[in-house]
Design a protein around this motif. Sequence first.
Motif, PDB file in Angstrom:
ATOM      1  N   ILE A  71     163.383   7.117  27.850  1.00 31.20           N
ATOM      2  CA  ILE A  71     163.839   8.434  28.297  1.00 31.20           C
ATOM      3  C   ILE A  71     163.203   8.806  29.632  1.00 31.20           C
ATOM      4  CG2 ILE A  71     163.815  10.904  27.760  1.00 31.20           C
ATOM      5  CD1 ILE A  71     163.994  10.132  24.805  1.00 31.20           C
ATOM      6  N   TYR A  72     161.893   8.572  29.761  1.00 34.98           N
ATOM      7  CA  TYR A  72     161.210   8.896  31.005  1.00 34.98           C
ATOM      8  C   TYR A  72     161.715   8.041  32.172  1.00 34.98           C
ATOM      9  CZ  TYR A  72     157.688  12.165  29.255  1.00 34.98           C
ATOM     10  OH  TYR A  72     157.045  13.268  28.751  1.00 34.98           O
ATOM     11  N   ALA A  73     162.092   6.785  31.887  1.00 34.55           N
ATOM     12  CA  ALA A  73     162.625   5.931  32.941  1.00 34.55           C
ATOM     13  C   ALA A  73     163.931   6.502  33.487  1.00 34.55           C
ATOM     14  CB  ALA A  73     162.843   4.519  32.410  1.00 34.55           C
ATOM     15  N   LEU A  74     164.806   6.960  32.586  1.00 36.26           N
ATOM     16  CA  LEU A  74     166.052   7.598  33.024  1.00 36.26           C
ATOM     17  C   LEU A  74     165.760   8.890  33.784  1.00 36.26           C
ATOM     18  CD1 LEU A  74     168.225   7.122  29.796  1.00 36.26           C
ATOM     19  CD2 LEU A  74     168.483   5.914  31.972  1.00 36.26           C
ATOM     20  N   GLN A  75     164.787   9.662  33.286  1.00 40.44           N
ATOM     21  CA  GLN A  75     164.421  10.915  33.940  1.00 40.44           C
ATOM     22  C   GLN A  75     163.938  10.671  35.367  1.00 40.44           C
ATOM     23  OE1 GLN A  75     160.863  12.626  32.435  1.00 40.44           O
ATOM     24  NE2 GLN A  75     160.751  14.146  34.048  1.00 40.44           N
ATOM     25  N   ASN A  76     163.074   9.679  35.543  1.00 41.93           N
ATOM     26  CA  ASN A  76     162.536   9.396  36.876  1.00 41.93           C
ATOM     27  C   ASN A  76     163.633   8.978  37.852  1.00 41.93           C
ATOM     28  OD1 ASN A  76     159.876   9.985  36.232  1.00 41.93           O
ATOM     29  ND2 ASN A  76     159.431   7.900  35.541  1.00 41.93           N
ATOM     30  N   SER A  77     164.608   8.237  37.365  1.00 41.76           N
ATOM     31  CA  SER A  77     165.721   7.831  38.228  1.00 41.76           C
ATOM     32  C   SER A  77     166.510   9.048  38.696  1.00 41.76           C
ATOM     33  CB  SER A  77     166.641   6.853  37.481  1.00 41.76           C
ATOM     34  OG  SER A  77     165.959   5.663  37.166  1.00 41.76           O
ATOM     35  N   LEU A  78     166.752   9.988  37.775  1.00 43.97           N
ATOM     36  CA  LEU A  78     167.483  11.200  38.135  1.00 43.97           C
ATOM     37  C   LEU A  78     166.685  12.054  39.112  1.00 43.97           C
ATOM     38  CD1 LEU A  78     168.899  12.127  34.610  1.00 43.97           C
ATOM     39  CD2 LEU A  78     170.222  11.353  36.576  1.00 43.97           C
ATOM     40  N   LEU A  79     165.377  12.122  38.910  1.00 45.86           N
ATOM     41  CA  LEU A  79     164.540  12.907  39.818  1.00 45.86           C
ATOM     42  C   LEU A  79     164.532  12.316  41.218  1.00 45.86           C
ATOM     43  CD1 LEU A  79     161.451  13.792  37.582  1.00 45.86           C
ATOM     44  CD2 LEU A  79     163.377  15.250  38.204  1.00 45.86           C
ATOM     45  N   GLN A  80     164.551  10.991  41.318  1.00 48.26           N
ATOM     46  CA  GLN A  80     164.589  10.350  42.636  1.00 48.26           C
ATOM     47  C   GLN A  80     165.856  10.729  43.382  1.00 48.26           C
ATOM     48  OE1 GLN A  80     162.291   8.466  44.205  1.00 48.26           O
ATOM     49  NE2 GLN A  80     160.854   8.719  42.512  1.00 48.26           N
ATOM     50  N   ILE A  81     166.972  10.853  42.661  1.00 47.37           N
ATOM     51  CA  ILE A  81     168.235  11.263  43.287  1.00 47.37           C
ATOM     52  C   ILE A  81     168.144  12.712  43.749  1.00 47.37           C
ATOM     53  CG2 ILE A  81     170.696  11.657  42.866  1.00 47.37           C
ATOM     54  CD1 ILE A  81     170.584   9.343  40.849  1.00 47.37           C
ATOM     55  N   SER A  82     167.562  13.581  42.906  1.00 44.53           N
ATOM     56  CA  SER A  82     167.483  15.006  43.238  1.00 44.53           C
ATOM     57  C   SER A  82     166.575  15.270  44.430  1.00 44.53           C
ATOM     58  CB  SER A  82     166.975  15.792  42.024  1.00 44.53           C
ATOM     59  OG  SER A  82     167.898  15.745  40.971  1.00 44.53           O
ATOM     60  N   TYR A  83     165.464  14.512  44.548  1.00 46.76           N
ATOM     61  CA  TYR A  83     164.548  14.687  45.673  1.00 46.76           C
ATOM     62  C   TYR A  83     165.303  14.693  47.003  1.00 46.76           C
ATOM     63  CZ  TYR A  83     160.180  13.840  43.074  1.00 46.76           C
ATOM     64  OH  TYR A  83     159.104  13.927  42.241  1.00 46.76           O
ATOM     65  N   LYS A  84     166.299  13.807  47.106  1.00 50.31           N
ATOM     66  CA  LYS A  84     166.970  13.571  48.389  1.00 50.31           C
ATOM     67  C   LYS A  84     168.041  14.611  48.703  1.00 50.31           C
ATOM     68  CE  LYS A  84     166.352   8.568  47.818  1.00 50.31           C
ATOM     69  NZ  LYS A  84     167.038   7.250  47.744  1.00 50.31           N
ATOM     70  N   ASN A  85     168.421  15.418  47.717  1.00 47.84           N
ATOM     71  CA  ASN A  85     169.573  16.302  47.915  1.00 47.84           C
ATOM     72  C   ASN A  85     169.274  17.774  47.677  1.00 47.84           C
ATOM     73  OD1 ASN A  85     171.993  14.323  48.283  1.00 47.84           O
ATOM     74  ND2 ASN A  85     170.855  13.482  46.557  1.00 47.84           N
ATOM     75  N   LEU A  86     168.017  18.110  47.405  1.00 45.63           N
ATOM     76  CA  LEU A  86     167.661  19.508  47.184  1.00 45.63           C
ATOM     77  C   LEU A  86     166.497  19.923  48.070  1.00 45.63           C
ATOM     78  CD1 LEU A  86     167.762  20.204  43.321  1.00 45.63           C
ATOM     79  CD2 LEU A  86     169.337  21.034  45.066  1.00 45.63           C
TER      80      LEU A  86
END
Length: 331
Positions: free
Chosen positions: A99-114
């Motif tokens: 679950i944390y691995a999926l979470q970290n991937s999503l956070l990496q995407i959000s960093y770049k767009n918010l």
Amino acid sequence: MPSVAPKKRPKDAATRADQMNRGILLYSILLALQYGAQPLISKRFTRREVIVTSSVLTCEIVKVVCALAIMVKEGSLKKTFSEWTVAGALTASGLPAIIYALQNSLLQISYKNLDSLTFSMLNQTKILFTAVCTYFLLRQKQSIQQIGALFLLIVAAVLLSIGEGSSKGSSDGSPDQILFHGIIPVLVASVLSGLASALCQWSSQVKKHSSYLMTVEMSVVGSLFLFASTYKSPDGEAIRQHGFFYGWTILTMIPVIFNALGGILVGLVTSRAGGVRKGFVIVSALLVTALLQFIFEGKPPSMYCIVALPLVVSSISIYQKYPYRVKKKEL
């Protein structure tokens, strides 16, 4: 004849308590700085071409190395792994790691767009989802004040979502990009974080794992899951086509190392200080993010952030200050 030893024990205990408090304070300050600076560091040093999976996998490797090094220094490595079993590790850390691995991937995407401050504030909704998940998994109830605090958090998240979704704000992307590649990923990551936190709490109560061992287990399992996913995922195709370190520079390691150290600090603060001090860290980190964004990017917070920030700070403070207490039955 009375012994003089008891007279020294209170002083020795007080000294140990002072040393522990200083250690907790140091860990808390470091985590607040890491947590607050992480969005800005990731945006500044991670190019858009960097493949998300490669960044997350590298972070997990660094995390394992750091945790093992600390265990070696403490002298607990041999004893810990002499009692370790594969079945116990998978039971305690397997599902939370994925679950944390999926979470970290999503956070990496959000960093770049918010916007950095917006990201940090939206990311606080994980407290709401943690409360929900711990209730269903552990039957951990909330006080009236805590429910009110969670409501404030929802209001802040809605304000930020409306504000960032209806305009470009301080990001460079289109409204659709901000919504689908910024807001939605970080909110889904918050849901996953709440579920994983509840599972980790359950595991710690049953398995009594140390924070370092849990870090190693979750990083290894999560890395194996991510590595397996590259066979079918777009990131896997990009890695095969361009290489694992496509888009990387030497500076890309800065946010990776910061993120890995932050994961270790979270475990230390939570295990040694509990939720009250962690709440202090989260509130402080929000202020750190706002300050650093203004200093290094020259961008004052938007009106939506100005309105939402006190709501987030108040909600977290209230939630930590008024825990649920079981009422004593009157005889």
